[in-house]
Design a protein around this motif. Structure first.
Motif, PDB file in Angstrom:
ATOM      1  N   GLU A  88      -9.900  -2.618  -6.477  1.00  0.00           N
ATOM      2  CA  GLU A  88      -8.662  -2.172  -7.125  1.00  0.00           C
ATOM      3  C   GLU A  88      -8.369  -0.691  -6.867  1.00  0.00           C
ATOM      4  O   GLU A  88      -7.248  -0.324  -6.536  1.00  0.00           O
ATOM      5  CB  GLU A  88      -8.731  -2.437  -8.625  1.00  0.00           C
ATOM      6  CG  GLU A  88      -7.460  -2.079  -9.356  1.00  0.00           C
ATOM      7  CD  GLU A  88      -7.502  -2.439 -10.828  1.00  0.00           C
ATOM      8  OE1 GLU A  88      -6.516  -2.121 -11.498  1.00  0.00           O
ATOM      9  OE2 GLU A  88      -8.485  -3.022 -11.294  1.00  0.00           O
ATOM     10  N   ASP A 100       7.607  -4.691  -1.918  1.00  0.00           N
ATOM     11  CA  ASP A 100       7.052  -5.999  -1.544  1.00  0.00           C
ATOM     12  C   ASP A 100       5.655  -5.866  -0.956  1.00  0.00           C
ATOM     13  O   ASP A 100       4.753  -6.643  -1.288  1.00  0.00           O
ATOM     14  CB  ASP A 100       7.973  -6.702  -0.542  1.00  0.00           C
ATOM     15  CG  ASP A 100       9.310  -7.104  -1.145  1.00  0.00           C
ATOM     16  OD1 ASP A 100       9.418  -7.158  -2.392  1.00  0.00           O
ATOM     17  OD2 ASP A 100      10.254  -7.353  -0.363  1.00  0.00           O
ATOM     18  N   VAL A 144       3.138  -4.785  -3.829  1.00  0.00           N
ATOM     19  CA  VAL A 144       2.895  -5.873  -4.778  1.00  0.00           C
ATOM     20  C   VAL A 144       2.064  -6.977  -4.130  1.00  0.00           C
ATOM     21  O   VAL A 144       1.147  -7.525  -4.756  1.00  0.00           O
ATOM     22  CB  VAL A 144       4.230  -6.422  -5.343  1.00  0.00           C
ATOM     23  CG1 VAL A 144       4.015  -7.713  -6.103  1.00  0.00           C
ATOM     24  CG2 VAL A 144       4.878  -5.381  -6.232  1.00  0.00           C
ATOM     25  N   ALA A 145       2.338  -7.278  -2.866  1.00  0.00           N
ATOM     26  CA  ALA A 145       1.567  -8.313  -2.163  1.00  0.00           C
ATOM     27  C   ALA A 145       0.086  -7.933  -2.093  1.00  0.00           C
ATOM     28  O   ALA A 145      -0.787  -8.777  -2.311  1.00  0.00           O
ATOM     29  CB  ALA A 145       2.131  -8.528  -0.768  1.00  0.00           C
ATOM     30  N   ARG A 160      -1.558  -7.922  -5.710  1.00  0.00           N
ATOM     31  CA  ARG A 160      -1.740  -9.267  -6.275  1.00  0.00           C
ATOM     32  C   ARG A 160      -3.062  -9.889  -5.860  1.00  0.00           C
ATOM     33  O   ARG A 160      -3.542 -10.800  -6.517  1.00  0.00           O
ATOM     34  CB  ARG A 160      -0.596 -10.182  -5.870  1.00  0.00           C
ATOM     35  CG  ARG A 160       0.631  -9.974  -6.711  1.00  0.00           C
ATOM     36  CD  ARG A 160       1.640 -11.067  -6.479  1.00  0.00           C
ATOM     37  NE  ARG A 160       2.772 -10.874  -7.365  1.00  0.00           N
ATOM     38  CZ  ARG A 160       3.986 -11.305  -7.119  1.00  0.00           C
ATOM     39  NH1 ARG A 160       4.229 -11.964  -6.000  1.00  0.00           N
ATOM     40  NH2 ARG A 160       4.953 -11.098  -7.967  1.00  0.00           N
ATOM     41  N   THR A 161      -3.649  -9.410  -4.764  1.00  0.00           N
ATOM     42  CA  THR A 161      -4.946  -9.942  -4.333  1.00  0.00           C
ATOM     43  C   THR A 161      -6.046  -9.544  -5.308  1.00  0.00           C
ATOM     44  O   THR A 161      -7.104 -10.153  -5.326  1.00  0.00           O
ATOM     45  CB  THR A 161      -5.321  -9.446  -2.915  1.00  0.00           C
ATOM     46  OG1 THR A 161      -5.448  -8.020  -2.939  1.00  0.00           O
ATOM     47  CG2 THR A 161      -4.273  -9.866  -1.903  1.00  0.00           C
ATOM     48  N   HIS A 195      -6.767  -9.588  -8.983  1.00  0.00           N
ATOM     49  CA  HIS A 195      -6.276 -10.188 -10.225  1.00  0.00           C
ATOM     50  C   HIS A 195      -6.378  -9.200 -11.390  1.00  0.00           C
ATOM     51  O   HIS A 195      -7.384  -8.520 -11.560  1.00  0.00           O
ATOM     52  CB  HIS A 195      -7.059 -11.453 -10.549  1.00  0.00           C
ATOM     53  CG  HIS A 195      -6.901 -12.511  -9.501  1.00  0.00           C
ATOM     54  ND1 HIS A 195      -5.715 -13.177  -9.308  1.00  0.00           N
ATOM     55  CD2 HIS A 195      -7.760 -12.986  -8.567  1.00  0.00           C
ATOM     56  CE1 HIS A 195      -5.852 -14.036  -8.315  1.00  0.00           C
ATOM     57  NE2 HIS A 195      -7.088 -13.937  -7.843  1.00  0.00           N
ATOM     58  N   SER A 249      -4.685  -6.518 -11.755  1.00  0.00           N
ATOM     59  CA  SER A 249      -4.451  -5.139 -11.339  1.00  0.00           C
ATOM     60  C   SER A 249      -3.128  -4.640 -11.904  1.00  0.00           C
ATOM     61  O   SER A 249      -2.118  -5.332 -11.856  1.00  0.00           O
ATOM     62  CB  SER A 249      -4.436  -5.060  -9.811  1.00  0.00           C
ATOM     63  OG  SER A 249      -4.216  -3.734  -9.407  1.00  0.00           O
ATOM     64  N   PHE A 282       6.930  -5.794 -11.859  1.00  0.00           N
ATOM     65  CA  PHE A 282       5.747  -6.596 -11.601  1.00  0.00           C
ATOM     66  C   PHE A 282       4.576  -6.234 -12.516  1.00  0.00           C
ATOM     67  O   PHE A 282       3.505  -6.818 -12.399  1.00  0.00           O
ATOM     68  CB  PHE A 282       5.329  -6.459 -10.127  1.00  0.00           C
ATOM     69  CG  PHE A 282       6.362  -6.999  -9.191  1.00  0.00           C
ATOM     70  CD1 PHE A 282       6.430  -8.354  -8.915  1.00  0.00           C
ATOM     71  CD2 PHE A 282       7.293  -6.148  -8.605  1.00  0.00           C
ATOM     72  CE1 PHE A 282       7.398  -8.855  -8.064  1.00  0.00           C
ATOM     73  CE2 PHE A 282       8.262  -6.644  -7.745  1.00  0.00           C
ATOM     74  CZ  PHE A 282       8.314  -7.998  -7.479  1.00  0.00           C
ATOM     75  N   GLU A 283       4.776  -5.281 -13.395  1.00  0.00           N
ATOM     76  CA  GLU A 283       3.731  -4.919 -14.358  1.00  0.00           C
ATOM     77  C   GLU A 283       3.676  -5.984 -15.443  1.00  0.00           C
ATOM     78  O   GLU A 283       4.690  -6.301 -16.054  1.00  0.00           O
ATOM     79  CB  GLU A 283       4.014  -3.540 -14.966  1.00  0.00           C
ATOM     80  CG  GLU A 283       3.036  -3.114 -16.038  1.00  0.00           C
ATOM     81  CD  GLU A 283       1.597  -3.095 -15.575  1.00  0.00           C
ATOM     82  OE1 GLU A 283       0.771  -3.769 -16.220  1.00  0.00           O
ATOM     83  OE2 GLU A 283       1.295  -2.430 -14.574  1.00  0.00           O
ATOM     84  N   THR A 284       2.497  -6.529 -15.663  1.00  0.00           N
ATOM     85  CA  THR A 284       2.354  -7.626 -16.627  1.00  0.00           C
ATOM     86  C   THR A 284       2.150  -7.126 -18.052  1.00  0.00           C
ATOM     87  O   THR A 284       2.441  -7.855 -18.993  1.00  0.00           O
ATOM     88  CB  THR A 284       1.175  -8.528 -16.242  1.00  0.00           C
ATOM     89  OG1 THR A 284      -0.021  -7.739 -16.155  1.00  0.00           O
ATOM     90  CG2 THR A 284       1.437  -9.221 -14.913  1.00  0.00           C
TER      91      THR A 284
END
Length: 164
Positions: free
Chosen positions: A39, A63, A66-67, A70-71, A73, A75, A99-101
């Motif tokens: 990370e 893009d 984020v791609a 996403r690898t 988990h 992050s 894209f922030e969860t």
């Protein structure tokens, strides 16, 4: 690098040095081989990608970042979005925050970059009363009372919290 040097450095230090030397792929491979999370390497890579710019449009850069992230988990994209804002890439920062969860990390950054209405909406969607109050009071201090009341009146959940 000899084996004795490797042992003296420790794998974590080696990975950090490789990342700082912009050898991100090698740093990731060494980290994976040693069972270390990648990370930090990916975050460093993303920040360097933003720093260099490389002529990428914000959407393409978002893009790509984020791609990669996403690898890894779980992050967080928030630190990368914050860095993008510091580098005067406000639009990129806002795109990354989508894209922030974790809303608790997303809302303060939205407020910082000036996306006040989006911050209020995200706080309300989260259902976290403290976060909504924090957001409302932050916004109230930054804009005129008339603008604030206009924003709050269009959001019944916010107005009910603010009035009570």
């Amino acid at each position: 690098l000899t084996y004795l040097q490797y042992q003296a450095l420790t794998p974590q230090v080696l990975v950090s040095r490789l990342a700082n030397s912009h050898h991100h792929l090698l740093a990731c491979r060494v980290a994976q081989y040693n069972g270390i999370g990648i990370e930090r390497v990916l975050h460093h890579w993303a920040k360097m990608k933003i720093f260099k710019g490389d002529g990428f449009q914000d959407q393409d850069l978002c893009d790509a970042i984020v791609a990669k992230l996403r690898t890894c988990h779980g992050s967080s994209v928030a630190s990368v979005a914050s860095y993008a804002f510091q580098r005067n890439r406000k639009k990129l920062a806002a795109m990354l925050l989508e894209f922030e969860t974790r809303v608790s990390k997303q809302v303060p950054l939205l407020l910082e970059i000036g996306e006040l209405q989006r911050a209020i909406d995200k706080a309300i969607e989260s259902g976290d009363g403290d976060l909504v109050y924090y957001t409302l009071f932050y916004v109230k201090q930054r804009i005129s009372l008339q603008e604030f009341l206009s924003i709050v009146n269009h959001r019944p959940q916010a107005s009910s919290l603010f009035i009570s």
